[in-house]
Each structure stands twice: as C-alpha cells, then as structure tokens.
Design a protein around this motif. Sequence first.
Motif, PDB file in Angstrom:
ATOM      1  N   THR A   1       0.842  -1.197   0.000  1.00 16.25           N
ATOM      2  CA  THR A   1       0.000   0.000   0.000  1.00 16.25           C
ATOM      3  C   THR A   1       0.879   1.250   0.000  1.00 16.25           C
ATOM      4  OG1 THR A   1      -1.749  -1.158   1.211  1.00 16.25           O
ATOM      5  CG2 THR A   1      -1.812   1.259   1.230  1.00 16.25           C
ATOM      6  N   ASN A   2       0.671   2.123  -0.959  1.00 18.82           N
ATOM      7  CA  ASN A   2       1.461   3.346  -1.049  1.00 18.82           C
ATOM      8  C   ASN A   2       1.279   4.200   0.201  1.00 18.82           C
ATOM      9  OD1 ASN A   2       2.479   2.768  -3.612  1.00 18.82           O
ATOM     10  ND2 ASN A   2       0.766   3.776  -4.664  1.00 18.82           N
ATOM     11  N   GLY A   3       2.395   4.751   0.688  1.00 16.68           N
ATOM     12  CA  GLY A   3       2.324   5.661   1.824  1.00 16.68           C
ATOM     13  C   GLY A   3       2.201   4.986   3.165  1.00 16.68           C
ATOM     14  N   VAL A   4       2.381   3.645   3.205  1.00 18.91           N
ATOM     15  CA  VAL A   4       2.268   2.892   4.459  1.00 18.91           C
ATOM     16  C   VAL A   4       3.619   2.265   4.779  1.00 18.91           C
ATOM     17  CG1 VAL A   4       1.234   0.859   5.553  1.00 18.91           C
ATOM     18  CG2 VAL A   4      -0.202   2.467   4.289  1.00 18.91           C
ATOM     19  N   ALA A   5       4.038   2.367   6.041  1.00 16.95           N
ATOM     20  CA  ALA A   5       5.282   1.746   6.515  1.00 16.95           C
ATOM     21  C   ALA A   5       4.957   0.679   7.539  1.00 16.95           C
ATOM     22  CB  ALA A   5       6.195   2.806   7.129  1.00 16.95           C
ATOM     23  N   ILE A   6       5.775  -0.370   7.597  1.00 22.36           N
ATOM     24  CA  ILE A   6       5.622  -1.417   8.609  1.00 22.36           C
ATOM     25  C   ILE A   6       6.591  -1.123   9.746  1.00 22.36           C
ATOM     26  CG2 ILE A   6       5.686  -3.883   9.114  1.00 22.36           C
ATOM     27  CD1 ILE A   6       3.520  -3.033   7.098  1.00 22.36           C
ATOM     28  N   ARG A   7       6.053  -0.967  10.940  1.00 19.92           N
ATOM     29  CA  ARG A   7       6.887  -0.726  12.120  1.00 19.92           C
ATOM     30  C   ARG A   7       6.752  -1.915  13.053  1.00 19.92           C
ATOM     31  NH1 ARG A   7       5.179   5.659  12.317  1.00 19.92           N
ATOM     32  NH2 ARG A   7       6.164   6.134  10.315  1.00 19.92           N
ATOM     33  N   ARG A   8       7.857  -2.202  13.744  1.00 26.36           N
ATOM     34  CA  ARG A   8       7.930  -3.481  14.440  1.00 26.36           C
ATOM     35  C   ARG A   8       8.622  -3.348  15.787  1.00 26.36           C
ATOM     36  NH1 ARG A   8       8.262  -7.319  17.166  1.00 26.36           N
ATOM     37  NH2 ARG A   8       8.379  -9.507  16.625  1.00 26.36           N
ATOM     38  N   ALA A   9       7.927  -3.725  16.849  1.00 27.16           N
ATOM     39  CA  ALA A   9       8.521  -3.910  18.173  1.00 27.16           C
ATOM     40  C   ALA A   9       7.673  -4.958  18.865  1.00 27.16           C
ATOM     41  CB  ALA A   9       8.531  -2.619  18.973  1.00 27.16           C
ATOM     42  N   PRO A  10       8.269  -5.980  19.434  1.00 32.24           N
ATOM     43  CA  PRO A  10       7.482  -7.068  20.014  1.00 32.24           C
ATOM     44  C   PRO A  10       6.413  -6.557  20.977  1.00 32.24           C
ATOM     45  CG  PRO A  10       9.791  -7.641  19.983  1.00 32.24           C
ATOM     46  CD  PRO A  10       9.713  -6.203  19.573  1.00 32.24           C
ATOM     47  N   GLY A  11       5.238  -7.132  20.876  1.00 30.57           N
ATOM     48  CA  GLY A  11       4.113  -6.657  21.664  1.00 30.57           C
ATOM     49  C   GLY A  11       4.088  -7.232  23.069  1.00 30.57           C
ATOM     50  N   ASN A  12       3.244  -6.665  23.910  1.00 24.11           N
ATOM     51  CA  ASN A  12       3.137  -7.141  25.288  1.00 24.11           C
ATOM     52  C   ASN A  12       1.786  -7.778  25.575  1.00 24.11           C
ATOM     53  OD1 ASN A  12       1.713  -4.730  25.156  1.00 24.11           O
ATOM     54  ND2 ASN A  12       2.139  -4.199  27.267  1.00 24.11           N
ATOM     55  N   GLY A  13       1.069  -8.148  24.511  1.00 25.78           N
ATOM     56  CA  GLY A  13      -0.131  -8.958  24.683  1.00 25.78           C
ATOM     57  C   GLY A  13       0.214 -10.417  24.484  1.00 25.78           C
ATOM     58  N   TRP A  14      -0.505 -11.305  25.175  1.00 29.18           N
ATOM     59  CA  TRP A  14      -0.231 -12.734  24.975  1.00 29.18           C
ATOM     60  C   TRP A  14      -1.509 -13.547  25.122  1.00 29.18           C
ATOM     61  CZ3 TRP A  14      -0.532 -15.859  29.517  1.00 29.18           C
ATOM     62  CH2 TRP A  14      -0.508 -15.166  30.731  1.00 29.18           C
ATOM     63  N   SER A  15      -1.591 -14.536  24.254  1.00 26.55           N
ATOM     64  CA  SER A  15      -2.753 -15.413  24.235  1.00 26.55           C
ATOM     65  C   SER A  15      -2.513 -16.627  25.119  1.00 26.55           C
ATOM     66  CB  SER A  15      -3.043 -15.870  22.804  1.00 26.55           C
ATOM     67  OG  SER A  15      -1.926 -16.567  22.280  1.00 26.55           O
ATOM     68  N   HIS A  16      -3.591 -17.248  25.553  1.00 25.46           N
ATOM     69  CA  HIS A  16      -3.466 -18.389  26.460  1.00 25.46           C
ATOM     70  C   HIS A  16      -4.726 -19.238  26.400  1.00 25.46           C
ATOM     71  CE1 HIS A  16      -6.261 -16.510  29.337  1.00 25.46           C
ATOM     72  NE2 HIS A  16      -5.722 -15.398  28.895  1.00 25.46           N
TER      73      HIS A  16
ATOM     74  N   ILE B   1     -17.302 -15.593  30.602  1.00 27.17           N
ATOM     75  CA  ILE B   1     -16.044 -15.949  31.270  1.00 27.17           C
ATOM     76  C   ILE B   1     -16.124 -15.725  32.775  1.00 27.17           C
ATOM     77  CG2 ILE B   1     -13.576 -15.507  31.410  1.00 27.17           C
ATOM     78  CD1 ILE B   1     -14.493 -17.013  28.885  1.00 27.17           C
ATOM     79  N   GLN B   2     -16.565 -14.542  33.201  1.00 30.11           N
ATOM     80  CA  GLN B   2     -16.625 -14.262  34.636  1.00 30.11           C
ATOM     81  C   GLN B   2     -17.534 -15.246  35.393  1.00 30.11           C
ATOM     82  OE1 GLN B   2     -15.827  -9.523  33.930  1.00 30.11           O
ATOM     83  NE2 GLN B   2     -17.438 -10.076  35.344  1.00 30.11           N
ATOM     84  N   PRO B   3     -18.686 -15.612  34.860  1.00 27.77           N
ATOM     85  CA  PRO B   3     -19.509 -16.611  35.561  1.00 27.77           C
ATOM     86  C   PRO B   3     -18.947 -18.032  35.493  1.00 27.77           C
ATOM     87  CG  PRO B   3     -20.866 -15.229  34.121  1.00 27.77           C
ATOM     88  CD  PRO B   3     -19.438 -14.988  33.745  1.00 27.77           C
ATOM     89  N   GLY B   4     -17.927 -18.268  34.667  1.00 24.54           N
ATOM     90  CA  GLY B   4     -17.323 -19.604  34.578  1.00 24.54           C
ATOM     91  C   GLY B   4     -18.043 -20.537  33.630  1.00 24.54           C
ATOM     92  N   ASP B   5     -18.661 -20.003  32.576  1.00 27.65           N
ATOM     93  CA  ASP B   5     -19.413 -20.823  31.626  1.00 27.65           C
ATOM     94  C   ASP B   5     -18.479 -21.352  30.533  1.00 27.65           C
ATOM     95  OD1 ASP B   5     -21.403 -22.066  30.208  1.00 27.65           O
ATOM     96  OD2 ASP B   5     -22.227 -20.208  29.354  1.00 27.65           O
ATOM     97  N   PHE B   6     -17.489 -22.141  30.937  1.00 24.74           N
ATOM     98  CA  PHE B   6     -16.529 -22.723  29.994  1.00 24.74           C
ATOM     99  C   PHE B   6     -15.798 -23.864  30.704  1.00 24.74           C
ATOM    100  CE2 PHE B   6     -14.303 -19.496  32.417  1.00 24.74           C
ATOM    101  CZ  PHE B   6     -13.038 -20.018  32.643  1.00 24.74           C
ATOM    102  N   ASP B   7     -15.286 -24.801  29.925  1.00 26.32           N
ATOM    103  CA  ASP B   7     -14.343 -25.801  30.439  1.00 26.32           C
ATOM    104  C   ASP B   7     -12.913 -25.323  30.219  1.00 26.32           C
ATOM    105  OD1 ASP B   7     -16.436 -27.576  31.141  1.00 26.32           O
ATOM    106  OD2 ASP B   7     -16.511 -28.323  29.088  1.00 26.32           O
ATOM    107  N   ALA B   8     -12.698 -24.707  29.063  1.00 30.01           N
ATOM    108  CA  ALA B   8     -11.446 -24.037  28.749  1.00 30.01           C
ATOM    109  C   ALA B   8     -11.806 -22.766  28.007  1.00 30.01           C
ATOM    110  CB  ALA B   8     -10.539 -24.924  27.897  1.00 30.01           C
ATOM    111  N   GLY B   9     -11.008 -21.723  28.150  1.00 30.79           N
ATOM    112  CA  GLY B   9     -11.312 -20.453  27.504  1.00 30.79           C
ATOM    113  C   GLY B   9     -10.067 -19.831  26.916  1.00 30.79           C
ATOM    114  N   GLN B  10     -10.256 -19.126  25.813  1.00 34.28           N
ATOM    115  CA  GLN B  10      -9.158 -18.426  25.155  1.00 34.28           C
ATOM    116  C   GLN B  10      -9.445 -16.925  25.164  1.00 34.28           C
ATOM    117  OE1 GLN B  10      -8.857 -21.966  21.862  1.00 34.28           O
ATOM    118  NE2 GLN B  10      -8.048 -19.987  21.244  1.00 34.28           N
ATOM    119  N   TRP B  11      -8.504 -16.159  25.669  1.00 31.35           N
ATOM    120  CA  TRP B  11      -8.528 -14.703  25.531  1.00 31.35           C
ATOM    121  C   TRP B  11      -7.099 -14.215  25.699  1.00 31.35           C
ATOM    122  CZ3 TRP B  11     -10.693 -17.167  29.804  1.00 31.35           C
ATOM    123  CH2 TRP B  11     -10.167 -16.876  31.056  1.00 31.35           C
ATOM    124  N   SER B  12      -6.884 -12.924  25.688  1.00 29.74           N
ATOM    125  CA  SER B  12      -5.542 -12.355  25.810  1.00 29.74           C
ATOM    126  C   SER B  12      -5.406 -11.574  27.106  1.00 29.74           C
ATOM    127  CB  SER B  12      -5.237 -11.406  24.639  1.00 29.74           C
ATOM    128  OG  SER B  12      -5.139 -12.107  23.430  1.00 29.74           O
TER     129      SER B  12
END
Length: 558
Positions: A293-308, A444-455
């Motif tokens: 895409t013209n006029g767009v640059a990619i900038r990169r620094a490792p993020g501090n979000g993590w999935s689980h 999620i807060q009420p515990g309506d899951f056996d396993a859950g994915q979020w960040s």
Amino acid sequence: MRIRSSKYVAVPLLALALFAAGCGGGDEAAPEGARAEIGSTNDINPHDVGDLRDGGNLRLAISAYPANWNALSNDGNDFEIAGVLRPMMPRAFKTDAAADLTINTDYFTDIKLTSTEPQQVTYTINPKAVWSDGTPITWEDIQSQANALSGVDKTFLIALNNGFDRVEKVERGVDDKQAVITFKKHYADWRGQFAGNSFLFPKSVTSTPEAFNKSLVDAVGPTAGPFIVQSTDRGQGRIVLGHNPNWWGAKPKLDTITYSVLDSSALIPALTNNEIDAVGIGTRDELKTAKSTNGVAIRRAPGNGWSHLTFNGAPGSILADPKLRVAISKAIDRQGIVTAIQNGLVEDPKPLNNHVYLQGQKGYKDNSLGFDPAAAAKELDELGWKLNGDVREKDGKKLEIRDVMYQDDTWIQMAQIMQQNLAAVGVKLNIDTKPGKGFFTEVIQPGDFDAGQWSWIGDPFPLGSLFQIYGYNPNDLQGNYGRIGSPELNDLIEQAVSELDPEKAIELANQIDRKVFEEGFSLPLMQSAGNVAVRANLANYGAAGLASLDYTKIGFLK
C-alpha cells in the motif's frame, strides 16, 4: 497490572487493531528485525516536534464502544478502553522500550520510597495539575482511589486491588498537593499503582460504589491529559478527542484523535482506502497487503499482549482435578500453534513459556512442563480415563471439554490445532465461539466454559497482577476466572509481592510460574508479534513495545 481482551491483539498498547483472520501463505519472510522478544526496541519513527506540521487528525480503530469508561472497574478492564484513555488520564511514570522508568512530571514533580519499615511512598503532585473541569488534582484523589481498590467494601466492582489491599492509610503531606501512602505490608510493585495500565481517576469516580460502578457507563467523566473527549456517537461508533483547554503541559501537535468502531475484517481495507492511519498486522496476508500500500510503513517492536488457554477448575467441573488439567496440558503442541500462526511474522517463532514475564523481560525463563503426548496418555490412563473408541471415559462420562472463545478466525485456528492434539490422546475438544458483547461479563466471569481463550495485556509491573489472576479467594474473583489455586500458591504470591529486593522477587515469581504450570492453571500460547502498519509520514507513533507514548509529540511530518 494486566488488562484483558477477548480478541487476539496485535498491538495492545496502542489500542489500534485486532489480530484477525487465519494462517495465509507460508512463503512470506518476517519483517526485518522481527524478534520474539520485548524490551529491546520500539519503532515509532522518532522525530523532533519541529519536524511536524501543526494540526491533523490521527484516525484509529477500536472493536467496540466502551462498556464502562472506568478502567479500574471489572467492566472497564479492557485494553481498548485503556488505549482511548491514555491521551487523557494521569499516570505516575513514563517508560522507555526497556521498561526503565522516569517520573511523569506533567503530573508529579517527585515520587519517592521514603521508608521501608513501614513502607512509605510520597507523591508530590505538579502544582499546575488539574482535572478537565478545573478541579485541582490533590492527595484526596489518591486517597479515594486507594480506598476503592482496597477490597474492604466488596460493592466496589474492582478489576484488581493493585496493592491497595496492602495500604494502611493515605495522608495529606505538606499540602494538598502531596500524598503519603503508608503500607501495612510491603508491596514490591508500588511504582505500578498509578502507572502502566493503571490510571489515577478523580475522587468523583472512586468515592462511592455507585459512582465507581456506574458513573462512567454512558460517558467519560473529568480527565486530565493533553486531550479531552470532544464528541461521542455510540450509534455511529465514533469517539473524537480534541485539545484540553485546561492542559498545562506542552501543546499537542495533532488537533484531534478519532476512534472508529470497525470489525476486524474491515481494518486492512480501511487502511488501504486511507480511512485509518494505523493497524496491527496479524497475518501474513495482511502484512503483504499493507507492504504493497502506497504511503504505508511497517513498524515493528514485540508486543506485550499474549494469548493463552485457561482451564476451569471450579468444584464440580470436569477439569476440577489438577492432575487431569496437567495431563491435558502436556498433550497440546504450543510450538506447532505458534509456528502456524506467526511463521512469516516473526523470526523463529517460539511459544511463551512463562505466565509472569514476557520474552525479553528481565526475569523471563522457561518453566513449562513441555509437550509430551506419550506422558499425557499415560497419566490419563492412571487417572482412570480409559479409551472407549476415540474418546476416553471414566465412570460412564466422556472426556469432552468445551473451549470458549471470541468469534475470530485466529482463535479458531489455534483451537483446531489443539483439537487435533487432544484427539490424538482421546480427549474431545468442542469449539464454542461467542460474540464480543458480553464475552467476559456473561460467559467468562460466571465460569461458563471448560477451557477459555482470551488475551492478557502486560505492562512493566508484572508482580501487581499475581494476585489478580493466580491468587485464589472464592469471595474475590478479580481475574481468576478458572477458579484455580491453592494455599501454597497464595503463600508464594504473598512472598513475591512483599519482596522489595528485585532479584529475590524475580526468583519468587519464577517459583510461582512453575507452580501455576503444575496446577494446570493455564497454558500461555504466544506473545503478540507486534507488526504495525502506519502512515509513513506519521511520527512518534507506531510499535511502542513497553514504551509509553507522548501524545503531545505525535503528528504528521511537514
């Protein structure tokens, strides 16, 4: 402090965009310098403000209108809400890419640990600092927030204590512009009580449970930053920030910052159509489109979000037995997951192997139990879960678990890989997707899951979230949605949070991390890649890593 996201986030500190659709092609090289470590760099196109033109509108995207503008509340503990608030709310410290701290002198002229026995911290507030309605920021704002987050009054629906449960009192110092906090127990991450993902709110918000829980549901209250809410339109999904006329600091270069609610699938098209100025890159296809895409640059620094993947170990749940959770954990190929998702986005993708520290942070080490499907099958046999056809059974009950996640292609792709891994050892994983609205409050807060994915979204103060997520008190949920814990783990957390020696605190934190793995609490999957597509002429903004941004210096080059 850690804040949550139901989405797979690409650049959480900036509240830009979401980690969107699936795997894409496999032959795209990772961006130059793309590393799976944090704390070494950021990439924001740094420029002196003299290089920037006056004015301009920074256009960003969010996935939903704020449910509650109070980021201290359980309903407002969201990375996107925090991102909108950052140009407007006080924080005590600034951070650089290595998470080194300096006092944020716009708000505080001095912050000192003035005693260790008892621990005492003195905050001296900038005499010019006022809320946007003209009310001075005083020690009473600090005292009120400390009281609200103390946990003494359970009708305050707090996201976490953030160490205020360890505060004995907050007193007026030499004048109204000084607060003296005295702790009844040591608190290691005291610097993070009003920093990182934590803001100082006015006492009008924190003085009563009614105000704390409900006063910011429909609109933001008094703020105290270079920007202020200029207009909002819930129906159109738009928030516009303009200059705060009562701001005492450097004048911002931008005129406005506009946040528009967009679905994840609309983000890259909005960037290519010049409708927004920055977007997190979550897939190889997105990276390829952005780079072309013209006029767009990619900038990169490792993020501090993590999935689980977090397990539900509440009494009566199918995964109540920690030995069962551990056996299932060993059957999940986390390296396979991160390779599928991040190959081509980072060099040499690796899973995250610590619940407390991010890769690259001081203190990070691999405390994981490892991928061992043979051991998993053996342990399941020993627990009495025997194969009956393709699925194990015990006492007539099938070993079938429900994995709950936000409806997003990347979350689903990760779940499908786990589904295949677990099927190989006789565990059936059912994928159950949910909409973003009400994901935490209703599911999620009420515990309506056996396993859950979020960040989870981290900051430079990881010890402050140990009790929030891994401590267990059945009467104080905070962020332990899986309702898993033990007295031993609580004791370790207490020791770490009380340790004022940083090296000893790190050692204890890693003992906690190993214990969390051994409890089968959750499996960290991967750290966000941190690739950001940004208008090439946008300066002092992009991939921040652990660094805080100066919103007065963000702008467009002349």
